[in-house]
Design an enzyme around this catalytic site. Structure first.
Site, PDB file in Angstrom:
ATOM      1  N   SER A 240      -7.615  33.176 -16.459  1.00  0.00           N
ATOM      2  CA  SER A 240      -6.997  32.151 -15.503  1.00  0.00           C
ATOM      3  C   SER A 240      -7.510  32.689 -14.053  1.00  0.00           C
ATOM      4  O   SER A 240      -7.476  31.713 -13.300  1.00  0.00           O
ATOM      5  CB  SER A 240      -5.359  32.449 -15.576  1.00  0.00           C
ATOM      6  OG  SER A 240      -4.978  33.640 -15.666  1.00  0.00           O
ATOM      7  N   HIS A 270      -5.989  33.684 -24.430  1.00  0.00           N
ATOM      8  CA  HIS A 270      -5.295  34.192 -23.166  1.00  0.00           C
ATOM      9  C   HIS A 270      -3.709  34.244 -23.044  1.00  0.00           C
ATOM     10  O   HIS A 270      -3.286  35.137 -23.551  1.00  0.00           O
ATOM     11  CB  HIS A 270      -6.008  33.351 -21.949  1.00  0.00           C
ATOM     12  CG  HIS A 270      -5.916  34.040 -20.742  1.00  0.00           C
ATOM     13  ND1 HIS A 270      -5.392  35.352 -20.578  1.00  0.00           N
ATOM     14  CD2 HIS A 270      -6.122  33.502 -19.517  1.00  0.00           C
ATOM     15  CE1 HIS A 270      -5.398  35.392 -19.289  1.00  0.00           C
ATOM     16  NE2 HIS A 270      -5.855  34.350 -18.518  1.00  0.00           N
ATOM     17  N   HIS A 317      -6.306  46.762 -26.538  1.00  0.00           N
ATOM     18  CA  HIS A 317      -6.607  46.259 -25.262  1.00  0.00           C
ATOM     19  C   HIS A 317      -8.224  46.331 -24.992  1.00  0.00           C
ATOM     20  O   HIS A 317      -8.794  47.321 -25.501  1.00  0.00           O
ATOM     21  CB  HIS A 317      -6.154  46.644 -24.098  1.00  0.00           C
ATOM     22  CG  HIS A 317      -5.821  45.673 -22.976  1.00  0.00           C
ATOM     23  ND1 HIS A 317      -6.733  45.782 -21.949  1.00  0.00           N
ATOM     24  CD2 HIS A 317      -4.785  44.809 -22.610  1.00  0.00           C
ATOM     25  CE1 HIS A 317      -6.341  44.751 -21.231  1.00  0.00           C
ATOM     26  NE2 HIS A 317      -5.401  44.229 -21.404  1.00  0.00           N
ATOM     27  N   ARG A 326       3.049  47.513 -18.385  1.00  0.00           N
ATOM     28  CA  ARG A 326       4.109  46.320 -18.396  1.00  0.00           C
ATOM     29  C   ARG A 326       4.906  46.301 -19.699  1.00  0.00           C
ATOM     30  O   ARG A 326       6.119  45.697 -19.708  1.00  0.00           O
ATOM     31  CB  ARG A 326       2.769  45.050 -18.311  1.00  0.00           C
ATOM     32  CG  ARG A 326       2.150  44.937 -17.133  1.00  0.00           C
ATOM     33  CD  ARG A 326       1.115  43.887 -17.269  1.00  0.00           C
ATOM     34  NE  ARG A 326       0.187  44.069 -18.553  1.00  0.00           N
ATOM     35  CZ  ARG A 326      -0.780  43.273 -18.651  1.00  0.00           C
ATOM     36  NH1 ARG A 326      -0.660  41.879 -17.902  1.00  0.00           N
ATOM     37  NH2 ARG A 326      -1.546  43.279 -19.490  1.00  0.00           N
ATOM     38  N   ASP A 372       2.019  42.037 -24.224  1.00  0.00           N
ATOM     39  CA  ASP A 372       2.431  40.843 -25.037  1.00  0.00           C
ATOM     40  C   ASP A 372       3.089  41.247 -26.576  1.00  0.00           C
ATOM     41  O   ASP A 372       3.815  40.356 -27.073  1.00  0.00           O
ATOM     42  CB  ASP A 372       1.298  39.852 -25.498  1.00  0.00           C
ATOM     43  CG  ASP A 372       0.503  39.414 -24.537  1.00  0.00           C
ATOM     44  OD1 ASP A 372       1.104  38.533 -23.728  1.00  0.00           O
ATOM     45  OD2 ASP A 372      -0.905  39.504 -24.501  1.00  0.00           O
TER      46      ASP A 372
END
Ligand code: HAX
Length: 434
Positions: A240, A270, A317, A326, A372
């Site tokens: 993005s 994504h 990751h 996060r 996520d």
């Protein structure tokens, strides 16, 4: 000093560094590139430059040098709230300085005056079939507003010059950003809540007003602030951010370029991971009897998943080598606000059992959870149960980082992107494969 004046001071001070690099060091090599990097998505090739954020493999993302715990602790917060103002986070991303309460109030005042959606945007959204994906609606709504672009009007009037381009880009960004929560909430209420809308509350900040327009009570306002800040930026090579930067490098305005970024975010590799993790957790619970499973049941299920060649969603990751900060920020929120939520209990149990299993399995370079693994669970708890909408939430947050980047791109006069491509024959020849 206002945000724009401060920004100009920073851009002006930075410009000689870019000139110096190009003029005096322009032919110095940065790194060697391998054939597999060329073929496999340019991973690890140092060919983008940004000062907004940096992803450290061990510490996770740093926004303007600050870690996530530092950002959450240091930024001003609305009275009585746990999470910082999104307005202050944007100030930090754009200038590199922590804002004062007054700086935040200045940004909030500008944004409040610009958050109403033009009527024609609502008409565009209404004209789309109601089963259109919310990301298509989001991207179409942004693109429809391109006619508002001061940057495009200035360019079309033949006035373009490299020194002033940041100013028009800044004005466009300040027009666009405050409309994004309004656009997101409008899509949500139109698509899922019978087209019944809640007007903005002039007393509320960016995150608070979003929660209000969604129709979700406290502490969802803090969820929104936290979520937008956590998703704001992740260097500039992710799809993005890179797509936004690439399109803007053709001197397309922010409406064209951010809309393109959102089209990239909509891809399953994504922005879709958060909903896929939640779906997987819910299916797992279903398969294990529709309840919170025992640790032993979960461990067996995870081994079965791995042995059948599938990955554990939400873990691993490409860059990070420890638990994503996060993830930790959301875990702290959940431990405080939704400790008894059954989905959170499974999320928590996974945190305990997945890493040792992945380590034993021996493939994943990073056995720890990523962002996520957590985000869908919190949204679900507060009633946002429409999976398809989660990427819109991600997109509103991502706007903060990518727009800050594009303003700086114009401030520093970065060129149009135009990497060189070669044929497979040529690559084979270069590496001696034939
Ligand atoms: N479960 C099982 N196996 C895994 C794994 C996981 N969670 N993560 C990585 N592996 C495997 C890979 O499939 C790969 O196997 P092969 O050698 O057979 O191809 C091997 O371990 C090495 O992979 P890696 O180098 O550790 O990881 P990559 O950089 O290739 O991929 C991914 C990173 C995030 C895509 C990967 O860890 C994955 O598929 N995770 C699960 C899906 C997921 O959580 N996606 C969200 C990513 C967060 C994000 O960036 N969002 O924007």
């Amino acid at each position: 000093m206002g945000l724009k004046e401060k920004l100009f001071e920073k851009i002006d001070a930075h410009r000689p560094r870019v000139v110096n690099l190009i003029k005096n060091y322009g032919d110095k090599p940065v790194q060697e590139i391998t054939a597999s990097q060329v073929i496999s998505g340019m991973k690890g090739i140092k060919c983008l430059i940004t000062d907004i954020s940096y992803l450290d493999p061990m510490e996770g993302i740093r926004f303007r040098g600050y870690t996530i715990p530092e950002v959450l602790a240091k930024l001003p917060k609305p009275e009585g709230k746990e999470q910082p103002y999104v307005e202050g986070h944007f100030y930090l991303l754009l200038t590199g300085d922590l804002p004062t309460e007054e700086d935040v109030a200045d940004v909030a005042a500008i944004w409040k005056s610009k958050r109403d959606l033009p009527e024609y945007v609502k008409d565009v959204l209404k004209a789309l079939p109601r089963d259109t994906h919310p990301m298509v609606m989001f991207s179409a709504g942004i693109l429809a507003m391109q006619r508002e672009s001061k940057f495009a009007a200035w360019y079309n009037a033949g006035k373009f010059n490299k020194m002033d381009a940041w100013d028009y880009m800044y004005e466009d960004v300040m027009e666009l950003l405050p409309k994004l929560p309004t656009l997101g909430a409008y899509i949500y209420r139109m698509k899922y809540k019978g087209d019944v809308h809640i007007p903005a509350d002039p007393n509320l900040d960016f995150g608070g007003n979003f929660a209000h327009m969604m129709g979700i009570p406290e502490p969802y306002d803090d969820v929104a602030r936290l979520y937008f800040i956590l998703h704001s930026d992740h260097e500039s090579g992710n799809v993005s951010a890179h797509a936004t930067h690439l399109v803007a490098s053709a001197l397309s305005d922010i409406f064209y370029s951010y809309s393109a970024g959102m089209d990239g975010l909509a891809g399953p590799l994504h922005g879709l991971a958060n909903q896929e993790v939640l779906k997987w957790i819910q299916e797992t619970m279903q398969k294990l009897g529709g309840k919170v499973p025992t640790k032993e049941e979960l461990e067996k299920f995870l081994w079965d998943t791995l042995n059948s060649g599938q990955v554990i969603p939400g873990y691993g990751h490409a860059v990070l080598r420890k638990t994503d900060p996060r993830y930790m920020a959301q875990r702290e929120f959940a431990l405080k606000h939704l400790p008894d939520d059954p989905i959170f209990q499974v999320v928590s149990m996974l945190y305990e059992v997945v890493p040792p299993i992945l380590q034993k399995h021996g493939k994943a370079k990073n056995p720890w959870p990523n962002v996520d693994a957590h985000s869908g669970c919190i949204q679900w708890h507060y009633g946002v149960k429409e999976y398809d909408f989660y990427t819109v939430l991600f997109g509103i947050g991502r706007a903060l980082g990518v727009t800050a980047n594009v303003i700086w791109d114009r401030g520093l006069g970065y060129n149009i992107e135009r990497p060189k491509s070669i044929t497979t024959d040529m690559l084979e020849e270069i590496v001696g494969a034939k």
